[in-house]
Scaffold this active site. Sequence first.
Site, mmCIF file in Angstrom:
data_model
loop_
_atom_site.group_PDB
_atom_site.id
_atom_site.type_symbol
_atom_site.label_atom_id
_atom_site.label_comp_id
_atom_site.label_asym_id
_atom_site.label_seq_id
_atom_site.Cartn_x
_atom_site.Cartn_y
_atom_site.Cartn_z
ATOM 1 N N ASP A 187 0.869 -1.161 0.000
ATOM 2 C CA ASP A 187 0.000 0.000 0.000
ATOM 3 C C ASP A 187 0.918 1.226 0.000
ATOM 4 O OD1 ASP A 187 -2.455 1.525 0.361
ATOM 5 O OD2 ASP A 187 -1.766 1.857 2.417
ATOM 6 N N ASP B 39 -0.245 5.052 0.671
ATOM 7 C CA ASP B 39 -0.531 6.160 1.573
ATOM 8 C C ASP B 39 -0.500 5.722 3.033
ATOM 9 O OD1 ASP B 39 -0.929 7.929 -0.599
ATOM 10 O OD2 ASP B 39 -2.907 7.049 -0.912
#
Length: 220
Positions: free
Chosen positions: A9, A11
């Site tokens: 991932d 963010d």
Amino acid sequence: MSGRLVLFDLDNTLLTGDSDFEWAQFLIEQGVLDREVYEARNQAFYDQYRAGTLDIHEFLDFQLKPLSRHPRAQLDAWHRDYMETRVRPMIRGRARATIERHRGDLCAVITATNSFVTAPIAREFGVAHLIATEPEQRNGEFTGRVSGIPCFKEGKVQRLEAWLADQGRTLAAFEESWFYSDSHNDLPLLARVTHPMVAHPDERLRAQAQRRGWKIVSLD
């Protein structure tokens, strides 16, 4: 091809902040977006994301519309400045080293943030593959709409499976798989890999990780 799949991932995982939120803030500071109209809405959508109540289509309408109002060359010029002033300062201290440890495995950044914002960030990390929400394009310019399934919650699993299917692979076929994430929104995909790696988790994900015995790690 490697029998190991590694997913990151972006963010609040590889970065200390949210690239989607920061892109809108950058455009507000550049005077491209009206502060009075956009700043409160940008914060409200971010708060909804963290609370797990985000309507992804409503958010994408907000986030992708500005892309349709400007020529691609201008957007790219703004993005170069955004990378320098916003993104590079957010790169976590051990993010690059963590990616490097998995060099030789099949690695991808997988993110709900759209690919216009995130493709240069994935390149900055040296990750060749990106699975992201796709903004619709026509003749190289953005229409302001989303193309296909947003890469969000269960959609992240669907987009991953479609990406692997294009290579003649399935998630289950990998001997081992990792997914590094900070967000409870990623629980559907975390539950599918053999090594869920919970990095800087929000409260809901931390509680789930502790209950399920998932590893909690720091990339700082």
